[in-house]
Design an enzyme around this catalytic site. Structure first.
Site, mmCIF file in Angstrom:
data_model
loop_
_atom_site.group_PDB
_atom_site.id
_atom_site.type_symbol
_atom_site.label_atom_id
_atom_site.label_comp_id
_atom_site.label_asym_id
_atom_site.label_seq_id
_atom_site.Cartn_x
_atom_site.Cartn_y
_atom_site.Cartn_z
ATOM 1 N N GLU A 149 5.108 -5.490 -1.324
ATOM 2 C CA GLU A 149 5.090 -4.230 -2.081
ATOM 3 C C GLU A 149 5.611 -4.419 -3.496
ATOM 4 O O GLU A 149 5.089 -3.828 -4.444
ATOM 5 C CB GLU A 149 5.912 -3.173 -1.351
ATOM 6 C CG GLU A 149 5.417 -2.817 0.042
ATOM 7 C CD GLU A 149 3.966 -2.403 0.059
ATOM 8 O OE1 GLU A 149 3.472 -1.875 -0.965
ATOM 9 O OE2 GLU A 149 3.300 -2.621 1.083
ATOM 10 N N ASP A 174 -6.198 -4.569 1.182
ATOM 11 C CA ASP A 174 -6.277 -4.800 -0.265
ATOM 12 C C ASP A 174 -7.481 -5.664 -0.613
ATOM 13 O O ASP A 174 -8.204 -5.385 -1.581
ATOM 14 C CB ASP A 174 -5.001 -5.493 -0.754
ATOM 15 C CG ASP A 174 -3.763 -4.652 -0.495
ATOM 16 O OD1 ASP A 174 -3.897 -3.420 -0.498
ATOM 17 O OD2 ASP A 174 -2.686 -5.234 -0.283
#
Length: 652
Positions: free
Chosen positions: A426, A501
């Site tokens: 993150e 992603d």
């Protein structure tokens, strides 16, 4: 008086009389044996009973004498006006031996014979009437298939107006003309102008098509007939067309009025494309709608509003001039519209004094009016769960994250290894977003599991964007691959956490090449063709209209774009590895950063030499960070797809 009330009252009266008669019959005292004698014999019998201390009881009623002596009853008629007391007392009977009662004539006693005669007839007639009404109701039900099921909202009932509709200002301006025609039709008729008979409201689900239709009726102060397109269709042939005729007949009788048909694509799809052929029941219903709209007189103040989110599947005859010849588009609201919608829905909720609706509106790009209403409801539930008396900013922001990614899963037990991998992942997203110039600022970072995601990074746009450049898309892909690059940089290997992603970055790169013409080598060309099955209402698989050689070039271009984005993210993180480790270690401890806390780690951030801006508000949801066997990871990767919104750059 209402005839229906009279019928019901008569039935209830018959039932009440029958119940009273049954009660009277069951609980009435058992009659004694009654003997009719002459007057002389009557007096002799009473005299004898009095002397024997049997205490006769005499009742004088009208012209009859009734004496009850123990279990015996005798009756006689008085033929003259003789004094009964003198006749009895002349024989020396004491006063205390006889009970004499004189009764006035009772009206009810006269009705008893009549009631006894007609009561059976009344009961039988009531039962017959009930049976006939039941049979009639069954027939009416069978014959009511052709009646319209439209719900009618009268003009004298409380309604909504345009003041209670927000986020669709252009649509309200378009519909003001309809309101003016319904209120002042003579103004248009004097000029020979004809208002459109039908207005088609087009927009995604939840944008307020039904809401604004009712607002039009409220502004004009006219009745509002509401029906769904699916309510026209039944299993019986001709029922749909009959309901259409009945609906328009009711509308003409209540003119001026508005007829609203929701989800008109249920009956208005292109004819001849279905599996039922030309005699399909749906097509007959559509034909009847077309005929009825043609039958409107020029002075008939009936406006037909219809709503759909698939205007491309509607029959061309439905959209031609004279029918639904005007289309009003209701799109998802912009920032100002979302703020206005939040303020409207927040009127009936206790909002805290520090509530910043503008910030909430900026955090919810792509939300429709229904989404925003659900958002405030989720915030109210959270506030009630926390025993608060007002909804605060914290509850609303928590509700945003619940809607986008699901509820928090703090009870989920994960190892420190997985938690650390998630933290670096993150922070990799957030640092790439921060180091690229003109990128939306980071709003929040969290490694708390939420829904099916192990963590997430959010960036907050200063405004809504509707156009995207090639440079923005390139930075968008670098941002998406920031977590993947951080994992490889720190741990020397990748995990399944970046699968979503990679999927989004690949899809964006392919669309840049095949749809947007953003490939320097292939140029401004579109590749692939999509055809639609109208009666199914969805796209079929893409058809190739290019050669194998071009397909290879497309793959090479996609690969080049993705590799460029990965290299960009990797170089930024490698140049700031110390900062990456510092922020990730802090995130590992506190689990959640807001934008200010994250920015505090960069005293003098040096943006990269890239000159383009990062695309838009994003919720980057990550897969669960698993350290189990590769078989378990593959299974979980395929079974648990994170519930994420696509990047704004993927849909212009």
């Amino acid at each position: 008086m209402d005839s229906k009330w009279l019928k019901n009252g008569f039935v209830y009266l018959v039932i009440t009389v029958a119940i009273l008669a049954i009660i009277f019959t069951l609980f009435a005292p058992e009659p004694r044996e009654n003997t009719t004698v002459s007057l002389t014999e009557f007096i002799d019998t009473v005299h004898e009973a009095a002397w024997d201390d049997r205490y006769p009881s005499i009742v004088v009623s009208n012209d009859r004498l009734v004496a009850e002596i123990e279990d015996q009853r005798i009756t006689t008629r008085m033929t003259d006006q003789m004094d009964i007391l003198d006749a009895l007392y002349s024989r020396g009977i004491p006063d205390d031996k006889i009970q004499l009662t004189v009764q006035e004539p009772s009206q009810f006693s006269n009705l008893l014979p009549i009631l006894g005669t007609f009561l059976p007839i009344l009961i039988f007639g009531g039962i017959l009437l009930i049976m006939m009404r039941q049979a009639q109701g069954t027939n009416n039900q069978a014959l009511s298939f052709g009646k319209s099921k439209a719900r009618v909202f009268k003009s004298n009932k409380p309604t909504i107006t345009f003041a209670e509709v927000a986020g669709v200002e252009e649509a309200k301006e378009e519909l003001q003309e309809v309101v003016a025609f319904l209120k002042y039709p003579e103004r248009f008729q004097a000029l020979g102008a004809q208002i459109p008979k039908g207005v088609l409201l087009v927009g995604p689900p939840g944008t307020g098509k039904t809401h604004i239709s009712r607002a039009v009726a409220g502004e004009a102060g006219v009745p509002f007939f509401s029906i769904s397109g699916s309510e026209f269709v039944e299993m019986f042939v001709g029922v749909g067309a009959s309901r259409v005729r009945d609906l328009f007949d009711q509308a003409k009788r209540n003119s001026p009025c508005i007829v609203f048909i929701d989800e008109i694509d249920a009956v208005g799809r292109q004819r001849g494309a279905g599996l039922g052929g030309s005699h399909d029941e749906r097509e007959q219903t559509l034909n009847q709608i077309l005929v009825e709209m043609d039958g409107f007189e020029s002075n008939t103040s009936v406006i037909v509003l219809a709503a759909t989110n698939r205007p491309d599947v509607l029959d061309p005859a439905l959209l031609r001039p004279g029918r639904f010849d005007r289309q009003v588009v209701l799109d998802r609201p912009d920032v100002k519209g979302r703020e206005h919608i939040l303020s409207l829905y927040g009127k009936d909720k206790p909002l805290a004094d520090d509530m910043d609706l503008e910030t909430i509106a900026r955090q919810t790009p792509g939300f429709s009016g229904a989404d925003l209403k659900n958002l405030l409801n989720e915030a109210a539930l959270l506030a009630a769960r926390r025993n608060k008396k007002a909804i605060g900013q914290e509850e609303v922001e928590e509700a945003v994250e619940r809607v986008l990614a699901g509820p928090e899963r703090r009870s989920r037990i994960i190892s420190d290894r997985q938690k650390k991998v998630t933290a670096y992942h993150e922070v990799g997203h957030a640092m790439v977003a921060h180091l690229l110039p003109d990128v939306d600022p980071v709003h929040k970072i969290s490694i708390v599991a939420r829904g099916r995601a192990g963590g997430y990074t959010r960036v907050l746009p200063p405004e809504d964007r509707h156009l995207w450049t090639r440079s923005q898309f390139r930075q968008q892909m670098a941002f998406a691959l920031g977590g993947y690059a951080a994992e490889v940089l720190i741990f020397g290997e990748m995990t399944t956490g970046a699968s979503n992603d990679i999927e989004m970055a690949t899809s964006l790169a392919r669309r840049m090449v095949m749809e947007y013409g953003m490939s320097e080598k292939l140029g401004p060309r579109a590749f692939g063709r999509k055809e639609e099955l109208i009666f199914l209402g969805r796209d079929i698989q893409e058809q190739r209209n290019y050669s194998e050689a071009v397909a290879q070039e497309i793959d090479n271009e996609v690969e080049g774009l993705i590799q460029e984005a990965h290299d960009k993210a990797s170089s930024l993180l490698a140049a700031n590895k110390d900062k990456l480790v510092e922020i990730a270690d802090n995130l590992f401890e506190v689990e959640t950063f807001d934008g200010k806390a994250f920015s505090s780690f960069f005293e003098d951030p040096e943006p990269s030499d890239d000159v383009d801006t990062q695309a838009a508000s994003t919720l980057v949801d990550e897969e669960d960070q698993q350290a189990s066997s590769p078989q378990d990871q593959d299974h979980e990767d395929s079974a648990k797809k994170p519930r994420t919104r696509p990047y704004p750059g993927m849909a212009t």
